[in-house]
Design an enzyme around this catalytic site. Sequence first.
Site, mmCIF file in Angstrom:
data_model
loop_
_atom_site.group_PDB
_atom_site.id
_atom_site.type_symbol
_atom_site.label_atom_id
_atom_site.label_comp_id
_atom_site.label_asym_id
_atom_site.label_seq_id
_atom_site.Cartn_x
_atom_site.Cartn_y
_atom_site.Cartn_z
ATOM 1 C CG ASP A 131 2.780 14.201 -26.846
ATOM 2 O OD1 ASP A 131 1.648 14.330 -26.342
ATOM 3 O OD2 ASP A 131 2.966 14.293 -28.072
ATOM 4 C CE1 TYR A 146 -7.618 5.630 -31.131
ATOM 5 C CE2 TYR A 146 -6.172 6.804 -29.595
ATOM 6 C CZ TYR A 146 -7.020 6.807 -30.686
ATOM 7 O OH TYR A 146 -7.287 7.980 -31.343
ATOM 8 C CG ASP A 147 -5.278 0.751 -22.922
ATOM 9 O OD1 ASP A 147 -4.327 0.997 -23.681
ATOM 10 O OD2 ASP A 147 -5.263 1.035 -21.705
ATOM 11 C CG ASN A 157 -3.868 11.615 -16.564
ATOM 12 O OD1 ASN A 157 -4.098 11.014 -15.528
ATOM 13 N ND2 ASN A 157 -3.977 11.069 -17.763
ATOM 14 C CE LYS A 200 -0.214 10.977 -19.498
ATOM 15 N NZ LYS A 200 0.053 11.907 -20.595
HETATM 16 P P1 IMP Z 1 -1.252 12.085 -24.019
HETATM 17 O O1 IMP Z 1 0.161 11.656 -24.130
HETATM 18 O O2 IMP Z 1 -1.756 11.989 -22.603
HETATM 19 O O3 IMP Z 1 -1.517 13.396 -24.684
HETATM 20 O O4 IMP Z 1 -2.102 10.971 -24.781
HETATM 21 C C1 IMP Z 1 -2.363 11.033 -26.142
HETATM 22 C C2 IMP Z 1 -3.446 10.065 -26.539
HETATM 23 O O5 IMP Z 1 -2.827 8.852 -26.975
HETATM 24 C C3 IMP Z 1 -4.421 9.645 -25.447
HETATM 25 O O6 IMP Z 1 -5.511 10.517 -25.375
HETATM 26 C C4 IMP Z 1 -4.863 8.281 -25.928
HETATM 27 O O7 IMP Z 1 -5.865 8.412 -26.893
HETATM 28 C C5 IMP Z 1 -3.626 7.748 -26.611
HETATM 29 N N1 IMP Z 1 -2.832 6.929 -25.686
HETATM 30 C C6 IMP Z 1 -1.609 7.212 -25.171
HETATM 31 N N2 IMP Z 1 -1.185 6.222 -24.357
HETATM 32 C C7 IMP Z 1 -2.171 5.292 -24.354
HETATM 33 C C8 IMP Z 1 -2.328 4.033 -23.696
HETATM 34 O O8 IMP Z 1 -1.485 3.557 -22.917
HETATM 35 N N3 IMP Z 1 -3.473 3.387 -23.962
HETATM 36 C C9 IMP Z 1 -4.429 3.850 -24.790
HETATM 37 N N4 IMP Z 1 -4.351 5.013 -25.421
HETATM 38 C C10 IMP Z 1 -3.219 5.737 -25.203
#
Ligand code: IMP
Length: 198
Positions: A71, A154-155, A11, A14
């Site tokens: 995560d 989900y923001d 990403n 990130k």
């Molecule tokens: P990962 O940690 O990048 O695997 O994110 C896991 C999932 O959690 C993402 O695909 C989003 O659906 C959700 N998520 C994690 N952090 C956020 C955030 O800051 N805003 C909205 N959704 C989030």
Amino acid sequence: MAEKFVLATHNPGKLREMREILGKLGIEVVGPKDLGIDAEVEETGTTFAENAMLKAKAVCRAAKLPAIADDSGLCVDALNGGPGVYSARYGGEGLDDKGRYMLLLNSLRGQSSRKAHFACAIACVFPNGKTLTAEGRCDGTIAFAPMGEGGFGYDPVFFVPEKAKTFAQLTDGEKNEISHRGKALTEFSEKLATYLKK
Ligand code: IMP
């Protein structure tokens, strides 16, 4: 020369965020692609912390460099903490971000509690086996309808009462100050700074 760390993510957002924060500690952050290694790890853990550690360990082993992984996800009280570690996959492969948050809104119809929190875990693994961990959490509620255009995931449906706005209605800076990831990153960079001084 700057010490090199690898961030276990593809990403670009990130990577940018981590470069900015760890650059202040004199650390160079590279992605798995820069090293020609594969960062795909099956997230089989039952907690965010377990999944972050799985990813960091695998990438540290492959890169032979200190590795950082995170995560995160959304935990909703009325769904017994779900979608939690399944946030990215909620509703199955066919859904996009909007499909997932609309499914969440439908799942909460008629529920008396709309309490929720975002959680983030960060793990760092060094080739000598030493590990550092940090966690962050942001409490809020699930809105009754999406609001705002910013952010991701989900923001638009995550409402923060102190701000009277959803995450998607905040600027990046405002979100980082209070978000699960912002808090975890602050704790992590403090722990890392202390570790590097030793
Ligand atoms: P990962 O940690 O990048 O695997 O994110 C896991 C999932 O959690 C993402 O695909 C989003 O659906 C959700 N998520 C994690 N952090 C956020 C955030 O800051 N805003 C909205 N959704 C989030």
